[in-house]
Design a protein around this motif. Structure first.
Motif, PDB file in Angstrom:
ATOM      1  N   ARG A 287      15.270 -10.928   0.512  1.00 31.77           N
ATOM      2  CA  ARG A 287      15.102  -9.768  -0.709  1.00 31.77           C
ATOM      3  C   ARG A 287      14.105 -10.168  -1.639  1.00 31.77           C
ATOM      4  N   GLU A 288      14.138 -11.678  -2.283  1.00 29.78           N
ATOM      5  CA  GLU A 288      13.014 -12.062  -3.378  1.00 29.78           C
ATOM      6  C   GLU A 288      11.622 -11.814  -2.938  1.00 29.78           C
ATOM      7  N   PRO A 289      11.152 -12.570  -1.615  1.00 33.12           N
ATOM      8  CA  PRO A 289       9.760 -12.405  -1.451  1.00 33.12           C
ATOM      9  C   PRO A 289       9.456 -10.967  -0.929  1.00 33.12           C
ATOM     10  N   ILE A 290      10.469 -10.269  -0.371  1.00 34.10           N
ATOM     11  CA  ILE A 290      10.173  -8.710  -0.213  1.00 34.10           C
ATOM     12  C   ILE A 290       9.988  -7.948  -1.386  1.00 34.10           C
ATOM     13  N   MET A 291      10.679  -8.180  -2.550  1.00 33.57           N
ATOM     14  CA  MET A 291      10.387  -7.564  -3.765  1.00 33.57           C
ATOM     15  C   MET A 291       9.122  -7.675  -4.344  1.00 33.57           C
ATOM     16  N   ARG A 292       8.642  -9.090  -4.172  1.00 41.02           N
ATOM     17  CA  ARG A 292       7.337  -9.495  -4.741  1.00 41.02           C
ATOM     18  C   ARG A 292       6.020  -9.075  -3.635  1.00 41.02           C
ATOM     19  N   TYR A 293       6.229  -9.272  -2.487  1.00 40.23           N
ATOM     20  CA  TYR A 293       5.105  -9.071  -1.612  1.00 40.23           C
ATOM     21  C   TYR A 293       5.413  -7.948  -0.459  1.00 40.23           C
ATOM     22  N   GLY A 294       6.453  -7.503  -0.397  1.00 39.07           N
ATOM     23  CA  GLY A 294       6.779  -6.707   0.846  1.00 39.07           C
ATOM     24  C   GLY A 294       7.115  -7.265   2.063  1.00 39.07           C
ATOM     25  N   CYS A 295       7.068  -6.589   3.076  1.00 36.74           N
ATOM     26  CA  CYS A 295       7.409  -7.192   4.427  1.00 36.74           C
ATOM     27  C   CYS A 295       6.364  -7.915   4.849  1.00 36.74           C
ATOM     28  N   PRO A 296       6.324  -9.149   5.477  1.00 35.92           N
ATOM     29  CA  PRO A 296       5.172  -9.959   6.133  1.00 35.92           C
ATOM     30  C   PRO A 296       4.499  -9.200   7.233  1.00 35.92           C
ATOM     31  N   VAL A 297       5.381  -8.485   8.026  1.00 38.97           N
ATOM     32  CA  VAL A 297       5.103  -7.809   9.141  1.00 38.97           C
ATOM     33  C   VAL A 297       4.159  -6.793   8.798  1.00 38.97           C
ATOM     34  N   GLY A 298       5.014  -5.811   8.087  1.00 41.76           N
ATOM     35  CA  GLY A 298       4.422  -4.637   7.522  1.00 41.76           C
ATOM     36  C   GLY A 298       3.241  -4.354   6.628  1.00 41.76           C
ATOM     37  N   THR A 299       3.082  -5.590   5.779  1.00 41.88           N
ATOM     38  CA  THR A 299       2.019  -5.690   4.831  1.00 41.88           C
ATOM     39  C   THR A 299       0.775  -6.239   5.891  1.00 41.88           C
ATOM     40  N   LEU A 300       0.926  -7.086   6.687  1.00 44.62           N
ATOM     41  CA  LEU A 300      -0.333  -7.688   7.478  1.00 44.62           C
ATOM     42  C   LEU A 300      -0.610  -6.384   8.483  1.00 44.62           C
ATOM     43  N   CYS A 301       0.174  -5.702   9.238  1.00 44.61           N
ATOM     44  CA  CYS A 301      -0.452  -4.598  10.076  1.00 44.61           C
ATOM     45  C   CYS A 301      -0.969  -3.673   9.191  1.00 44.61           C
ATOM     46  N   ALA A 302      -0.554  -3.322   8.028  1.00 47.68           N
ATOM     47  CA  ALA A 302      -1.148  -2.168   7.372  1.00 47.68           C
ATOM     48  C   ALA A 302      -2.659  -2.766   6.878  1.00 47.68           C
ATOM     49  N   GLU A 303      -2.541  -3.949   6.376  1.00 44.77           N
ATOM     50  CA  GLU A 303      -3.895  -4.237   5.871  1.00 44.77           C
ATOM     51  C   GLU A 303      -4.691  -4.172   7.076  1.00 44.77           C
ATOM     52  N   LEU A 304      -4.498  -5.003   8.224  1.00 43.86           N
ATOM     53  CA  LEU A 304      -5.608  -5.053   9.423  1.00 43.86           C
ATOM     54  C   LEU A 304      -5.779  -3.551   9.806  1.00 43.86           C
ATOM     55  N   ALA A 305      -4.854  -2.525   9.916  1.00 41.00           N
ATOM     56  CA  ALA A 305      -5.193  -1.307  10.103  1.00 41.00           C
ATOM     57  C   ALA A 305      -6.273  -0.614   9.219  1.00 41.00           C
ATOM     58  N   LYS A 306      -5.895  -0.947   7.870  1.00 41.82           N
ATOM     59  CA  LYS A 306      -7.075  -0.304   7.052  1.00 41.82           C
ATOM     60  C   LYS A 306      -8.609  -0.739   7.099  1.00 41.82           C
TER      61      LYS A 306
ATOM     62  N   GLN B  61      11.835  -0.881   7.264  1.00 42.97           N
ATOM     63  CA  GLN B  61      10.569  -0.988   6.738  1.00 42.97           C
ATOM     64  C   GLN B  61      10.206  -0.072   5.527  1.00 42.97           C
ATOM     65  N   GLY B  62      10.879   1.115   5.669  1.00 42.69           N
ATOM     66  CA  GLY B  62      10.793   1.851   4.205  1.00 42.69           C
ATOM     67  C   GLY B  62      11.587   1.224   3.045  1.00 42.69           C
ATOM     68  N   VAL B  63      12.706   0.562   3.473  1.00 43.95           N
ATOM     69  CA  VAL B  63      13.313  -0.199   2.585  1.00 43.95           C
ATOM     70  C   VAL B  63      12.604  -1.390   1.846  1.00 43.95           C
ATOM     71  N   ALA B  64      11.854  -1.979   2.677  1.00 46.37           N
ATOM     72  CA  ALA B  64      11.067  -3.136   2.166  1.00 46.37           C
ATOM     73  C   ALA B  64       9.951  -2.539   1.305  1.00 46.37           C
ATOM     74  N   ALA B  65       9.424  -1.358   1.804  1.00 46.48           N
ATOM     75  CA  ALA B  65       8.480  -0.837   0.998  1.00 46.48           C
ATOM     76  C   ALA B  65       8.741  -0.434  -0.512  1.00 46.48           C
ATOM     77  N   LEU B  66       9.862   0.205  -0.308  1.00 52.57           N
ATOM     78  CA  LEU B  66      10.345   0.607  -1.634  1.00 52.57           C
ATOM     79  C   LEU B  66      10.829  -0.520  -2.504  1.00 52.57           C
TER      80      LEU B  66
END
Length: 194
Positions: free
Chosen positions: A97-116, A161-166
């Motif tokens: 929960r701590e890193p998720i609240m600061r940086y999001g999900c490590p899988v989700g953030t990497l996949c989203a950035e690489l897709a963009k 993933q939705g929970v991690a993003a929010l």
């Protein structure tokens, strides 16, 4: 070419530092200099191990895949019941929960950035999601929900993933705990149908 033990250790340190920096700052914003400084090596020593940032990214993704496979194998080895295994996945949100609240999900953030970025490594990074999807589908299948196993796996993956993003947006630990409890209740209903 086989690396000497100290070279292998340096390479592993570079991968670990890059993994952390990619997660906390994003792939695009983490530089060679940032990674070398985090490890405490010169740029020349750095280039001995990795020629390009894409080489580092490939190593980070490969490392994450290995760690994820080990995590899933550990859950399977430690728990006989598919329901307990699925609950381990749900509880990742609480455990991280701590890193998720600061940086999001490590899988989700990497996949989203690489897709963009339209980066070619996006497909490789998405294999992390596929590992979770296939593993969850296998657990739902073992729990007697064969025909719906993949749909249920995707639903749970999407919900986490939705929970991690929010959680990252609102920095609300109570929200994470409520949603994890709701996912456990949802799982109870799904397993009662088998």
């Amino acid at each position: 070419m086989r690396l000497a033990p100290d070279s292998a250790t340096t390479r592993e340190q570079i991968i670990a530092a890059a993994d952390t920096l990619f997660y906390q700052h994003g792939f695009e914003h983490a530089s060679f200099t940032d990674i070398a400084a985090a490890v405490g090596i010169s740029r020349g020593n750095f280039y001995y191990h990795f020629k390009t940032k894409d080489d580092i990214l490939a190593a980070v993704i490969a490392s994450r895949l290995v760690r994820t496979q080990a995590l899933l194998a550990g859950w399977a080895a430690d728990n006989d019941a598919p329901a307990v295994r699925i609950r381990c996945f749900i509880n990742l949100l609480i455990a991280n929960r701590e890193p998720i609240m600061r940086y999001g999900c490590p899988v989700g953030t990497l996949c989203a950035e690489l897709a963009k970025l339209g980066h070619l490594a996006h497909a490789d990074a998405s294999k992390l999601y596929t590992l979770f999807r296939d593993w969850l589908a296998c657990q739902f299948h073992a729990a007697g929900r064969g025909a719906e196993a993949d749909t249920l796996a995707m639903h749970l993956l999407m919900r986490s993933q939705g929970v991690a993003a929010l959680a990252q947006s609102f920095h609300d630990e109570d929200f994470i705990r409520r949603e994890v409890a709701a996912m456990h209740a949802w799982l109870d209903v799904q397993l009662a149908m088998s």
